[in-house]
Design an enzyme around this catalytic site. Structure first.
Site, PDB file in Angstrom:
ATOM      1  N   CYS A 155      17.381  45.061 109.622  1.00  0.00           N
ATOM      2  CA  CYS A 155      17.378  44.869 110.569  1.00  0.00           C
ATOM      3  C   CYS A 155      16.907  45.298 111.653  1.00  0.00           C
ATOM      4  O   CYS A 155      16.257  46.150 112.365  1.00  0.00           O
ATOM      5  CB  CYS A 155      18.769  45.601 111.378  1.00  0.00           C
ATOM      6  SG  CYS A 155      19.216  43.885 112.587  1.00  0.00           S
ATOM      7  N   CYS A 166      17.228  45.966 115.095  1.00  0.00           N
ATOM      8  CA  CYS A 166      18.082  46.998 115.166  1.00  0.00           C
ATOM      9  C   CYS A 166      17.504  48.241 115.146  1.00  0.00           C
ATOM     10  O   CYS A 166      17.406  49.775 116.045  1.00  0.00           O
ATOM     11  CB  CYS A 166      19.491  47.586 114.227  1.00  0.00           C
ATOM     12  SG  CYS A 166      20.919  46.030 113.742  1.00  0.00           S
ATOM     13  N   ASP A 167      16.459  47.984 114.315  1.00  0.00           N
ATOM     14  CA  ASP A 167      15.645  49.425 113.974  1.00  0.00           C
ATOM     15  C   ASP A 167      13.441  49.332 114.050  1.00  0.00           C
ATOM     16  O   ASP A 167      13.423  50.623 114.064  1.00  0.00           O
ATOM     17  CB  ASP A 167      15.972  49.843 112.341  1.00  0.00           C
ATOM     18  CG  ASP A 167      17.161  49.921 112.054  1.00  0.00           C
ATOM     19  OD1 ASP A 167      18.085  50.973 112.839  1.00  0.00           O
ATOM     20  OD2 ASP A 167      17.592  49.914 111.132  1.00  0.00           O
TER      21      ASP A 167
END
Length: 326
Positions: free
Chosen positions: A140, A143-144
């Site tokens: 992701c 997300c990261d």
């Protein structure tokens, strides 16, 4: 051998932000929810080292810690959180029948499905090693990606999602190397053009991952090979992103619920309702677009509210609780 049948007002299948949020709302509405955590208690976020984009955590929080807090909040309102996973369902009649671990049978007035989706990985030992260590493997970018600012990363994939994530990473990282297994993208022309025209994205066609390299703690590079010439070389990188798709955890519902071609549950637009009355869906089991913790939590809220209204319409003695909305 089936044990005695248990009857519940609200059964929540799966944990994670969607399941726990549904439990919080359902419990406050006096629906006495029973939640089964599934094979991965806490869902995908338990594999995430740092979460910095969920509202209310100015210093960030680890995925496992957030899930423990959400579970504690659900249990504070007397949600019955249980170990175990659902192995079979029968939504063919008026009674929603569910089997736990193939032994226990439950009859539920309402069912909220929060089984999520699982990211697909390449399956390399080195990939799984650094994924489990939280040392540089991710599925992701949204997300990261933040953790790889001003660094060089590698991303695997050839579809629209891969192109979108590569473009997102290009805004944060100094260089993004994109590995495409074939000699062309599977993505739409407009998405393919976007990454091709981004200066700091290098695209390697006919290229596959041989091994994710690291120092035992974090990723330091990726060894790749050209599947036409078998030539290998190493790419320095601190992050390895896999964007080859997700598989929704919905197989056991296939006989009864409407699914799209990929397996995501189809909900009535603007609601959490499925094609079966009294069965609702939340989180990544239906969402193939956003797949974020905060959007999953939002749909968990929707599912609990929809279930509460369904019960109220069915049973005049069950009143919609005004506290649910506060």
């Amino acid at each position: 051998m089936v044990e005695n049948i248990e009857k519940v007002k609200c059964l929540i299948i799966g944990s994670g932000p969607a399941g726990y949020t549904a439990a919080i709302y359902a419990a406050r509405a006096n629906m006495k929810p029973v939640l089964y955590q599934g094979t991965q208690p806490g869902g995908q976020l338990t594999t995430t080292n740092e979460v910095e984009n969920f509202p209310g955590y100015p210093e960030g929080v680890t995925g496992p810690e957030m899930m423990m807090q959400l579970q504690a909040q659900a249990q504070r309102f007397e949600t019955d959180v249980r170990d175990g996973w659902i192995t079979k369902v029968d939504f063919s009649g008026d009674i929603h029948k569910v089997w736990v671990n193939e032994t226990k049978e439950i009859h539920a007035d309402t069912v909220i499905i929060s089984t999520g989706a699982s990211a697909k990985y390449l399956g390399l030992d080195s990939e799984q090693k650094y994924l489990k260590l939280g040392g540089g493997v991710s599925a992701c970018a949204v997300c990261d990606g933040f953790f790889y600012r001003n660094q060089e990363v590698v991303i695997v994939g050839a579809g629209d999602s891969a192109c979108e994530e590569a473009h997102y990473l290009s805004k944060l990282c100094t260089k993004v190397t994109m590995l495409v297994r074939r000699d062309e993208f599977r993505a739409s022309k407009i998405m393919a053009a976007r990454v091709k025209n981004t200066e700091n994205i290098e695209i390697l066609f006919n290229t596959e991952t041989d091994e994710v390299l690291g120092d035992g703690q974090v990723v330091t590079g990726v060894r790749v090979f050209n599947n036409q010439t078998n030539e290998k070389h190493e790419i320095p990188a601190t992050g390895f992103f896999v964007a080859i798709g997700h598989k929704p955890n919905t197989d056991i519902f296939r006989e009864f619920l409407d699914l799209d071609e990929t397996g995501y549950i189809i909900n009535v637009p603007g609601t959490s309702k499925t094609n079966i009355e009294g069965v609702f869906v939340s989180g990544d089991a239906a969402d193939h677009v956003y797949r974020q913790a905060v959007t999953a939590a939002g749909t968990g809220c929707m599912a609990a509210l929809d279930a509460e209204r369904y019960l109220a319409a069915k049973d005049s003695t069950f009143e919609v609780s005004t506290s649910t909305y506060n």
